[in-house]
Write a protein that holds these residues in place. Structure first.
Motif, mmCIF file in Angstrom:
data_model
loop_
_atom_site.group_PDB
_atom_site.id
_atom_site.type_symbol
_atom_site.label_atom_id
_atom_site.label_comp_id
_atom_site.label_asym_id
_atom_site.label_seq_id
_atom_site.Cartn_x
_atom_site.Cartn_y
_atom_site.Cartn_z
ATOM 1 N N LEU A 128 -18.347 -53.155 -44.343
ATOM 2 C CA LEU A 128 -19.189 -52.822 -45.606
ATOM 3 C C LEU A 128 -18.847 -51.406 -46.212
ATOM 4 O O LEU A 128 -19.168 -50.596 -45.349
ATOM 5 C CB LEU A 128 -20.915 -53.161 -45.394
ATOM 6 C CG LEU A 128 -21.475 -52.884 -46.488
ATOM 7 C CD1 LEU A 128 -21.242 -54.321 -47.609
ATOM 8 C CD2 LEU A 128 -22.998 -52.980 -45.886
ATOM 9 N N VAL A 129 -18.366 -51.191 -47.432
ATOM 10 C CA VAL A 129 -18.203 -49.910 -47.900
ATOM 11 C C VAL A 129 -19.489 -49.561 -48.450
ATOM 12 O O VAL A 129 -20.409 -49.997 -49.199
ATOM 13 C CB VAL A 129 -17.414 -49.955 -49.134
ATOM 14 C CG1 VAL A 129 -16.914 -48.453 -49.545
ATOM 15 C CG2 VAL A 129 -16.015 -50.393 -48.727
ATOM 16 N N VAL A 130 -20.028 -48.295 -47.715
ATOM 17 C CA VAL A 130 -21.416 -47.708 -48.184
ATOM 18 C C VAL A 130 -21.042 -46.340 -48.418
ATOM 19 O O VAL A 130 -20.390 -45.642 -48.312
ATOM 20 C CB VAL A 130 -22.206 -47.786 -46.938
ATOM 21 C CG1 VAL A 130 -22.691 -49.252 -46.464
ATOM 22 C CG2 VAL A 130 -21.750 -47.006 -45.742
ATOM 23 N N LYS A 131 -22.248 -45.775 -49.235
ATOM 24 C CA LYS A 131 -22.212 -44.182 -49.569
ATOM 25 C C LYS A 131 -23.025 -43.749 -48.729
ATOM 26 O O LYS A 131 -24.417 -44.174 -48.360
ATOM 27 C CB LYS A 131 -22.862 -44.373 -51.199
ATOM 28 C CG LYS A 131 -21.902 -44.869 -52.059
ATOM 29 C CD LYS A 131 -22.480 -44.376 -53.683
ATOM 30 C CE LYS A 131 -21.472 -44.747 -54.304
ATOM 31 N NZ LYS A 131 -21.777 -44.797 -55.750
ATOM 32 N N GLY A 136 -22.788 -38.653 -51.345
ATOM 33 C CA GLY A 136 -22.439 -40.178 -51.637
ATOM 34 C C GLY A 136 -21.011 -40.418 -51.242
ATOM 35 O O GLY A 136 -20.095 -41.105 -51.922
ATOM 36 N N ALA A 137 -20.579 -39.822 -50.021
ATOM 37 C CA ALA A 137 -19.232 -40.026 -49.727
ATOM 38 C C ALA A 137 -18.833 -41.537 -49.083
ATOM 39 O O ALA A 137 -19.979 -42.048 -48.640
ATOM 40 C CB ALA A 137 -18.909 -39.106 -48.481
ATOM 41 N N SER A 161 -15.566 -47.970 -58.462
ATOM 42 C CA SER A 161 -14.630 -46.900 -58.258
ATOM 43 C C SER A 161 -13.366 -47.538 -57.770
ATOM 44 O O SER A 161 -13.592 -48.421 -56.797
ATOM 45 C CB SER A 161 -15.071 -45.581 -57.760
ATOM 46 O OG SER A 161 -15.186 -46.053 -56.352
ATOM 47 N N PRO A 162 -12.207 -47.093 -58.096
ATOM 48 C CA PRO A 162 -10.962 -47.542 -57.454
ATOM 49 C C PRO A 162 -11.044 -47.245 -55.990
ATOM 50 O O PRO A 162 -10.357 -48.083 -55.228
ATOM 51 C CB PRO A 162 -9.870 -46.780 -58.107
ATOM 52 C CG PRO A 162 -10.289 -46.499 -59.407
ATOM 53 C CD PRO A 162 -11.907 -46.307 -59.182
ATOM 54 N N GLU A 166 -10.561 -49.768 -52.897
ATOM 55 C CA GLU A 166 -9.393 -49.452 -52.018
ATOM 56 C C GLU A 166 -10.100 -49.753 -50.569
ATOM 57 O O GLU A 166 -9.332 -50.375 -49.756
ATOM 58 C CB GLU A 166 -8.794 -48.330 -52.008
ATOM 59 C CG GLU A 166 -8.073 -48.049 -51.023
ATOM 60 C CD GLU A 166 -7.251 -46.589 -51.313
ATOM 61 O OE1 GLU A 166 -6.747 -45.945 -50.246
ATOM 62 O OE2 GLU A 166 -7.413 -46.028 -52.560
ATOM 63 N N LEU A 167 -11.246 -49.199 -50.200
ATOM 64 C CA LEU A 167 -11.793 -49.313 -49.020
ATOM 65 C C LEU A 167 -12.289 -50.590 -48.530
ATOM 66 O O LEU A 167 -12.328 -51.141 -47.540
ATOM 67 C CB LEU A 167 -13.246 -48.347 -48.832
ATOM 68 C CG LEU A 167 -12.615 -46.908 -48.741
ATOM 69 C CD1 LEU A 167 -14.102 -45.939 -48.959
ATOM 70 C CD2 LEU A 167 -12.076 -46.510 -47.506
#
Length: 175
Positions: A128-131, A136-137, A161-162, A166-167
């Motif tokens: 799961l891509v999280v900030k 907000g990295a 965002s790209p 990608e992640l």
């Protein structure tokens, strides 16, 4: 029994008639709803595929379903072929795979929730891509599939965002 009283095909009949042909065309039947109380009566076939359904696919599946179901001697009804709604919970590994790259809200067995972009499902673990943090990295958090009690795709009004894609393991166009 319901098919005798309503004159409509049963859910089982619809699935048996359509499943093989839909599969050969590259689609899965997710659900069939037979609503005899609607005016006019309605048979709804919910289908999906790894790439999702576009309008051309819905039209193709509608023609295919109509031709096959016309063989049944039943009362008149409206046939609808549709894709699962965005608010449908993700309940199977196939659902998670198909939602890859989409923004989801996960409810975990401890009651907490996580929102992020769904990545790959591998060996019972979902990426799961999280900030993270005030800046907000972006990072990928591994979540055990068994710890997820509910997962729902979130509606997005702007493109991700790209880097986020990608992640999540997406290149941008296949979401």
């Amino acid at each position: 029994m319901a098919e005798r009283s309503t004159g409509l095909p049963s859910q089982r009949q619809v699935i048996e008639l359509l499943d093989g042909e839909f599969a050969r065309a590259g689609y899965d039947i997710e659900d069939v709803l037979v609503d005899a109380s609607a005016r006019p009566p309605r048979v709804t076939v919910v289908a999906d595929a790894d790439g999702g359904l576009d309008l051309d696919a819905v039209a193709e599946l509608s023609r295919l379903a109509s031709a096959l179901l016309d063989e049944l001697d039943s009362a008149p009804y409206v046939l609808e072929v549709t894709s699962p709604g965005v608010d449908r919970p993700l309940t199977t590994d196939k659902h998670f795979r198909r939602a890859r790259g989409r923004r989801v809200e996960l409810t975990l067995s401890d009651g907490s929730t996580l929102t992020g972009r769904l990545g790959e499902l591998r060996d019972g673990v979902v990426g799961l891509v999280v900030k993270d943090g005030a800046r907000g990295a972006l990072s990928v958090r591994d979540v055990e599939r068994d710890s997820i009690t509910k997962a729902v795709v979130q509606v997005e009004f702007s493109p991700p965002s790209p880097r986020e894609l990608e992640l999540a393991g997406q290149t941008g166009r296949e979401t």
